[in-house]
Motif scaffolding. Structure first.
Motif, PDB file in Angstrom:
ATOM      1  N   SER A 370      46.268  41.009  26.781  1.00  0.00           N
ATOM      2  CA  SER A 370      45.146  40.134  27.145  1.00  0.00           C
ATOM      3  C   SER A 370      45.521  38.668  26.963  1.00  0.00           C
ATOM      4  N   ARG A 373      39.868  35.943  25.264  1.00  0.00           N
ATOM      5  CA  ARG A 373      38.583  36.608  25.248  1.00  0.00           C
ATOM      6  C   ARG A 373      37.457  35.594  25.109  1.00  0.00           C
ATOM      7  N   ILE A 386      34.470  35.280  36.627  1.00  0.00           N
ATOM      8  CA  ILE A 386      35.409  35.825  37.617  1.00  0.00           C
ATOM      9  C   ILE A 386      34.592  36.201  38.838  1.00  0.00           C
ATOM     10  N   VAL A 415      39.295  33.358  38.622  1.00  0.00           N
ATOM     11  CA  VAL A 415      38.643  32.747  37.464  1.00  0.00           C
ATOM     12  C   VAL A 415      38.207  31.333  37.843  1.00  0.00           C
ATOM     13  N   MET A 461      42.252  37.433  37.904  1.00  0.00           N
ATOM     14  CA  MET A 461      42.182  38.172  36.643  1.00  0.00           C
ATOM     15  C   MET A 461      41.120  39.259  36.736  1.00  0.00           C
ATOM     16  N   LYS A 462      41.102  40.072  35.715  1.00  0.00           N
ATOM     17  CA  LYS A 462      40.016  41.029  35.532  1.00  0.00           C
ATOM     18  C   LYS A 462      39.570  40.944  34.077  1.00  0.00           C
ATOM     19  N   LYS A 463      38.345  41.368  33.813  1.00  0.00           N
ATOM     20  CA  LYS A 463      37.791  41.277  32.465  1.00  0.00           C
ATOM     21  C   LYS A 463      37.157  42.608  32.101  1.00  0.00           C
ATOM     22  N   PHE A 469      40.155  39.052  28.910  1.00  0.00           N
ATOM     23  CA  PHE A 469      40.670  38.720  30.238  1.00  0.00           C
ATOM     24  C   PHE A 469      42.111  39.211  30.360  1.00  0.00           C
TER      25      PHE A 469
END
Length: 612
Positions: A370, A373, A386, A415, A461-463, A469
């Protein structure tokens, strides 16, 4: 059996404990950083030069910066900056005027921009690796009043001469350039004493301090505006995040012309009364000697530096260090744990930020993979989202109402961070670039409401549901093939774990008579590299659309000064054996293996006779 004793209940308890530990780690780290930064937000009239002046009084002869051939105590650092300030004032530098600086990593560099800032000037931190028209463009767009060049690298600067459009006065630091004035000699004619109030320009944290250039991995570098607040916020924020103490020594082998080297790492130490150990360039063979011999407690990493160390032969000192922390960004998940375990790194502080951006987050609890955060309770303070992304237009998607759409947990998007022009929240501002057109391109308007503005990071990105993240790719690096989106970073991670692959740079290339771009990977491999085995690995670990169609074997990977892989030239050269001397291979659609790519096979692909 009571439920509390059941295995699943024990698992739930352990999970809860880990979540509590994670929250506590984040709270402790965030509070340390916020306490430090809040002082900069509260006092608009106190700048970085003011802070260093006070710290120099407190720490005097303690070492501020240590290099192989040069040391500066805090007193010497501050006094040398006073000489630079008086030199600048005597040579007509007024508040807001630019001075371009091209100098290798050394303590003198830090004193130069500190002094110029104290005089109200703005230092343009020129990349020492640039040449010709690209270097000239960096100079031209900031319109400097003076240009300082260390004579050790003056030959490189002269390659820009035919393309320069400037009336700046040239200063050489050192001997050897006859037509230029000698800065080092001029400085010694000025007093090292504190500047009188009458000599000091009235500065606030809103005033510009530095121009720091983007890396230029996909085009011409842009000069990002760095004001005094941002210099303080970065320095003090990372001072708190790393829990810096005066006894700490941070190892900096990253370039001082970039934010990470001069403002983040060095600034964090210098605002804490700690010491900065400066190496001119990163050397994998010298790294552990320096870290151990100089008794460093922290080192700053970026990009592929960690991968280089991991790919290096065992060093006798690699576990004899006194390190307590490695701080940086770009440590990829495929090597994270191997790196931490092999070198006995007690803690890794991964973070995400951009030189010019207003989005920042930390991975305080060491969650593998990651980049940082933002917990639910912190989302209102750090306004970052995002949003869904359209790869064909390379723009965020908009719904029927014309507004952008937030991504669900696990969904990949761009993002963005809200731009808020509020004196009480200076961290959410976006100062932009020297070029107004470049600034405009990074601003996304009418995102969730009419009139709102958000900074586009350019990062996909992905969360997850916990707020962690995960970096996926840079926009422009992700390409589309066979109707699917391919993230170059994910392909690179899959292929670099194969034995014999030292490094990989993945990108998409255009192929006639096809839609999208085909995957290509530039590899640095060991001598006994097994190409057939590599194909088997690729087939097992990557879906068909993500497998690199073309391979290029290189002796070394071309990188920026901050260890980011260059792709522009690789994409332009494509897979043409007539233009490329390196060995080329192609994943043959009929033979289902990688075969040498010669002129005949290339022409079959180009003509469309061989369909990929």
């Amino acid at each position: 059996m009571p439920r509390a004793l059941l295995p699943e209940a024990a698992g739930e308890t352990m999970g809860l404990i880990e979540r509590i530990k994670s929250e506590l780690a984040y709270v402790r780290g965030a509070l340390r950083a916020l306490r430090k930064v809040s002082s900069a937000a509260k006092n608009r009239n106190r700048t970085f030069p003011d802070l260093i002046e006070d710290i120099a009084k407190e720490h005097g002869d303690r070492p501020a910066m240590i290099a192989e051939n040069e040391r500066m105590s805090y007193r010497e650092y501050n006094e040398r900056a006073n000489q630079y300030a008086r030199w600048a004032i005597a040579n007509g530098v007024k508040k807001g005027d630019c001075v371009a600086l091209m100098m290798p990593n050394k303590p003198e560099y830090m004193a130069a921009w500190l002094g110029i800032a104290r005089a109200g000037g703005v230092t343009a931190c020129l990349n020492t690796n640039l040449r010709g028209p690209v270097l000239a463009n960096c100079v031209n767009i900031v319109e400097p009043k003076h240009i300082i060049v260390d004579t050790a690298i003056s030959d490189g600067f002269h390659t820009a001469d035919p393309f320069l459009q400037t009336k700046a006065e040239y200063w050489a630091y050192g001997s050897g350039v006859d037509a230029w004035k000698r800065l080092d000699e001029a400085l010694d004619t000025f007093s090292r004493d504190p500047l009188e109030a009458s000599e000091r320009p009235k500065l606030t944290t809103s005033d510009r301090c530095l121009f720091i250039y983007t890396s230029g991995t996909t085009g011409m570098p842009k000069a990002a505006n760095i004001n005094h607040y941002r210099v303080l916020a970065i320095s003090l924020g990372f001072n708190g995040a790393m829990d810096m103490k005066p006894h700490d020594r941070i190892y900096v082998c990253l370039p001082l012309y970039h934010t990470t080297g001069s403002v983040l790492a060095s600034g964090a130490a210098l605002t804490a009364g700690a010491s900065v150990v400066i190496r001119e360039k990163f050397s994998a063979s010298q790294f552990w000697d320096d870290v151990v011999d100089y008794e460093c407690t922290i080192f700053q990493y970026i990009g592929e530096l960690c991968r280089y160390l991991l790919n290096s032969p065992t060093h006798p000192k690699e576990r004899q260090h006194k390190l307590r922390l490695a701080c940086g960004n770009g440590l990829r998940p495929d090597i994270w744990e191997d790196f931490k375990n092999r070198f006995a790194i007690p803690k890794i502080l991964e973070w995400y930020a951009a030189t010019e951006g207003n989005a920042v987050f930390f991975n305080f609890d060491g969650k593998v993979g990651s980049v940082g955060r933002i917990p639910k309770w912190a989302e209102k303070r750090f306004v970052t989202e995002i949003v869904r992304f359209d790869h064909s237009s390379e723009e965020p998607e908009r719904g029927p109402d014309g507004f952008c759409m937030k991504c669900a947990p696990g969904e990949i998007g761009e993002v963005i961070s809200q731009i808020i022009d509020d004196p009480s929240r200076p961290s959410q501002r976006f100062e932009g670039y020297a070029d107004p057109k470049a600034t405009e391109k990074k601003i996304l308007k009418d995102v969730f409401a009419k009139g709102d503005m958000w900074f586009r990071t350019g990062d996909l990105m992905k969360k997850d549901e916990m707020g962690y993240f995960y970096f996926v790719d840079r926009i422009g690096d992700t390409f589309r093939w066979k109707g699917e989106n391919v993230a170059t970073s994910e392909v690179a991670e899959a292929i670099t774990v194969y034995p014999g692959v030292k490094d990989a740079n993945v990108f998409g290339v255009s192929v006639p008579n096809t839609d999208g771009r085909a995957g290509m990977a530039s590899l640095v491999v060991e001598d006994a590299f097994d190409m057939n085995g590599f194909y088997v690995h690729v087939e097992r670990h990557l879906p068909r659309y993500a497998r690199p169609i073309f391979l290029r074997l290189q002796q070394s990977m071309e990188m920026t000064g901050t260890f980011k892989q260059r792709k522009v030239d690789l994409v332009r050269e494509g897979f043409d054996p007539n233009r490329i001397a390196d060995p080329l291979y192609m994943l043959h659609p009929e033979k289902q293996t990688y075969v040498p790519l010669d002129t005949g096979l290339y022409e079959e692909v180009e003509s469309g006779d061989l369909r990929l």
